[in-house]
Write an enzyme that holds these catalytic residues in place. Sequence first.
Site, PDB file in Angstrom:
ATOM      1  N   CYS A  86       0.839  -1.198   0.000  1.00 35.45           N
ATOM      2  CA  CYS A  86       0.000   0.000   0.000  1.00 35.45           C
ATOM      3  C   CYS A  86       0.883   1.261   0.000  1.00 35.45           C
ATOM      4  CB  CYS A  86      -0.981  -0.046   1.160  1.00 35.45           C
ATOM      5  SG  CYS A  86      -2.434   1.002   0.931  1.00 35.45           S
ATOM      6  N   HIS A 196      -3.368  -5.793   0.980  1.00 36.23           N
ATOM      7  CA  HIS A 196      -2.674  -6.025   2.254  1.00 36.23           C
ATOM      8  C   HIS A 196      -2.607  -7.515   2.602  1.00 36.23           C
ATOM      9  CE1 HIS A 196      -2.405  -1.846   3.879  1.00 36.23           C
ATOM     10  NE2 HIS A 196      -3.408  -1.640   3.028  1.00 36.23           N
ATOM     11  N   GLU A 198      -0.814  -8.885   4.834  1.00 34.25           N
ATOM     12  CA  GLU A 198      -0.677  -9.031   6.288  1.00 34.25           C
ATOM     13  C   GLU A 198      -2.025  -9.012   6.999  1.00 34.25           C
ATOM     14  OE1 GLU A 198      -0.902  -4.540   5.920  1.00 34.25           O
ATOM     15  OE2 GLU A 198      -0.368  -6.280   4.698  1.00 34.25           O
TER      16      GLU A 198
END
EC number: 6.3.5.3
Length: 231
Positions: A86, A196, A198
């Site tokens: 990002c 994302h 994660e």
Amino acid sequence: MNFAVLVFPGSNCDIDCFKAVEETIGQPVEYVWHTETDLSKYDGIIVPGGFSYGDYLRCGAIARFAPVMNALVQAAQQGKYILGICNGFQILLESGLLPGAMLRNESLKFRCHAAMLQVENAATPFTADYKQGELINIPIAHGEGNYYCDDATLAELQTNKQIVFRYEAGSNPNGSVDDIAGICNKAGNVLGMMPHPERAVHELFGSADGKRMFTSILSTWREKHGAAVNG
């Protein structure tokens, strides 16, 4: 394998990235402040999402001049694995580690929701545990994720198989050229992506598809260094 998670003023996904490394692959990981000038002890470096320096001027434009960036460029040249997520992707673009630029989402709205990505290149250190063409569920959260590059750069990305992820056909959330969601450098050791991973490392999050990005990095590093894989 030693990991660093860079932290800039305004980073807000650094803890998520730290926890993803710690809990999914159990490797040593440290936060590294933007004033650091030496990244030599780290094998993998994550540039997390957020709003570095408040996104002033434009996303990533100020972070690009932070002291740690010279060390990051050196790490990239040394073949270390660098993952920009990002705002981290935006910083990699601003620093020239990846080609292209980011524009505002075509909708001019911040988009935050699940997104389906197609794995376009499963032969990178970041995608080794995925299948070519596989669809994976990785969330997005951005207002300026509209990836842009000129025709010559796009042709080069396509020819060199540097497009690693595309949004599923018909579901491009931001208007990015060629539905691009993530690209790598020519050497393949630097990846930038808007979604994302994660935030997708456990089914409790709605998807565990991001976990394999971290296992891919670890398994590739171990193979390269001849380290034994632990369970």
